[in-house]
Enzyme design. Structure first.
Site, mmCIF file in Angstrom:
data_model
loop_
_atom_site.group_PDB
_atom_site.id
_atom_site.type_symbol
_atom_site.label_atom_id
_atom_site.label_comp_id
_atom_site.label_asym_id
_atom_site.label_seq_id
_atom_site.Cartn_x
_atom_site.Cartn_y
_atom_site.Cartn_z
ATOM 1 N N SER A 60 81.844 52.264 49.366
ATOM 2 C CA SER A 60 82.649 53.375 48.843
ATOM 3 C C SER A 60 84.150 53.170 48.943
ATOM 4 O O SER A 60 84.918 53.990 48.429
ATOM 5 C CB SER A 60 82.275 54.678 49.566
ATOM 6 N N LYS A 63 86.215 53.517 45.900
ATOM 7 C CA LYS A 63 86.817 54.768 45.424
ATOM 8 C C LYS A 63 88.333 54.814 45.607
ATOM 9 O O LYS A 63 88.982 55.721 45.079
ATOM 10 C CB LYS A 63 86.160 55.960 46.117
ATOM 11 N N SER A 120 83.366 61.487 50.363
ATOM 12 C CA SER A 120 82.950 60.311 49.592
ATOM 13 C C SER A 120 81.869 60.655 48.575
ATOM 14 O O SER A 120 80.919 59.895 48.357
ATOM 15 C CB SER A 120 82.458 59.199 50.527
#
Length: 389
Positions: A60, A63, A120
């Site tokens: 993640s 991101k 997230s």
């Protein structure tokens, strides 16, 4: 025999000393992460790194780029802070970390952004990507184009979330170095800090709680962000940023064996940076003097530094820093805006660290013939009046 034994012992001791020095130079801090980097956010200077260009799945931490494109779209007006975002079928079906968007559910953009940063949320990341580009595929193309623009040569994105089941490591990867680069770019958008520093919050009118996956926000002094990540392929990852005494650092750690390892590794890197480096203003302590302009429409000009960027120095260098200003005594008109009129020289320990040009902040035109004649006549008249008096 005794001489040979003494020679052997001497060689052994020399070898031991050299080896010890080499290890000290290569490992000033203990970091469990197999790939890491420590970067100064203001200048982009790399302070420490190890396997920082190794291509790895980022989970993640992907991101960071998703958030960067969102912030850039907000900045240039392609989307608005007051927008309402609608969840598509694809967004509602995302797995992993999520806020469990239902197909067709609408949520304020601010809440979706908060959900991505703090929790997230993969579903919100996808919905925002579609809101900007029309589809996740189109958004991923934008991600890769932006990565190229930033010089991220170790990077290729296949989705906007970092989920393993949507892209194999052969199609979705980046490096600690490239993550630091895009993290630095994201931090240039001050508005993101209002979200990356949240510890706990809610969305859906207080009905759904969010808790930051980045535990440093609560437990490490000065934390300003930024993004955690975990998948079975990527391991535990983190891009961590923190600021103390005007110095902001970015520590990226990848492929850690545990969540504890990633946070302790990031803390060790940040601690090292704050303990050993500082940002110093390049401006002199005393006001900069004026430079006479011969035959200028203004009699003088006060130059300014070509840049006011701070200088990143080790604390040892900073303690012995000297700043010397050298100015032209005079200059002939006309003077162009940006014309160099002097230099600030910054030195420490006899070494010149940086030379900053001092430039004219604005143009100064040359007097015309009539203006020069007028000045001469005025001077003669005033001289005559003084003699008569």
């Amino acid at each position: 025999m005794l001489r040979r034994t003494l020679s052997f012992l001497l060689c052994f001791l020399l070898l031991l000393c050299c080896t010890s020095g080499a290890f000290a130079a290569e490992a000033p801090v203990t970091v469990a992460a197999p790939s890491y980097i420590l970067m100064d956010a203001a200048t982009g200077t790399i302070l420490l790194e190890h396997n920082s260009h190794e291509k790895l799945p980022p989970a993640s931490v992907t991101k960071v780029m998703t958030l960067l494109l969102i912030m850039e779209a907000l900045t240039d007006g392609r989307i608005g802070w007051e927008d309402t975002v609608t969840a598509s079928t694809a967004a509602s079906q995302k797995g992993g970390s999520q806020v469990y968007l239902k197909e067709g559910e609408q949520m304020p953009l601010r809440d979706m952004l908060k959900s991505v940063v703090v929790a997230s949320a993969n579903d919100c990341a996808t919905a925002l990507a579609e809101h900007i580009a029309g589809s996740e595929a189109a958004f991923v193309q934008m991600m890769n184009e932006r990565a190229q623009q930033l010089g991220m040569a170790d990077t290729q994105f296949a989705n906007c979330t970092g989920l393993d089941d949507e892209a194999g490591a052969d199609r979705h990867y980046t490096s600690a170095h490239d993550i630091a680069v895009m993290s630095r770019e994201l931090l240039s958008h001050d508005e993101i800090r209002a979200y990356t520093t949240i510890w706990m919050d809610t969305v859906r009118g207080g009905e759904f709680g969010l808790s930051n996956t980045n535990k440093l926000v609560r437990f490490y002094k000065g934390t300003t962000g930024l993004k955690t990540g975990y998948t079975s392929a990527a391991g535990h990852c983190l891009s961590a940023s923190a600021q103390r005494d005007g110095l902001e650092l970015i520590a990226v750690v990848l492929h850690c064996e545990s969540s504890t390892d990633r946070f302790e590794s990031a803390k060790a890197l940040l601690d090292y940076g704050f303990a050993n480096y500082t940002l110093v203003s390049a401006l002199p302590e005393e006001p900069i003097g004026a430079v006479q302009v011969k035959l200028g429409q203004a009699p003088s000009v006060v130059p300014i530094p070509a840049t006011e960027d701070a200088l990143l120095l080790s604390k040892t260098q900073a303690s012995g820093l000297s700043k010397q200003v050298t100015l032209d005594e005079s200059v002939d008109a006309p003077v162009q805006a940006g014309q160099q009129l002097g230099t600030i020289t910054l030195s420490a320990g006899g070494e010149v660290l940086r030379e900053i040009p001092l430039i004219a902040p604005e143009a100064v035109g040359r007097l015309s013939f009539l203006q020069i004649l007028g000045r001469v006549l005025r001077s003669v008249c005033l001289s005559g009046i003084e003699e008569s008096a």
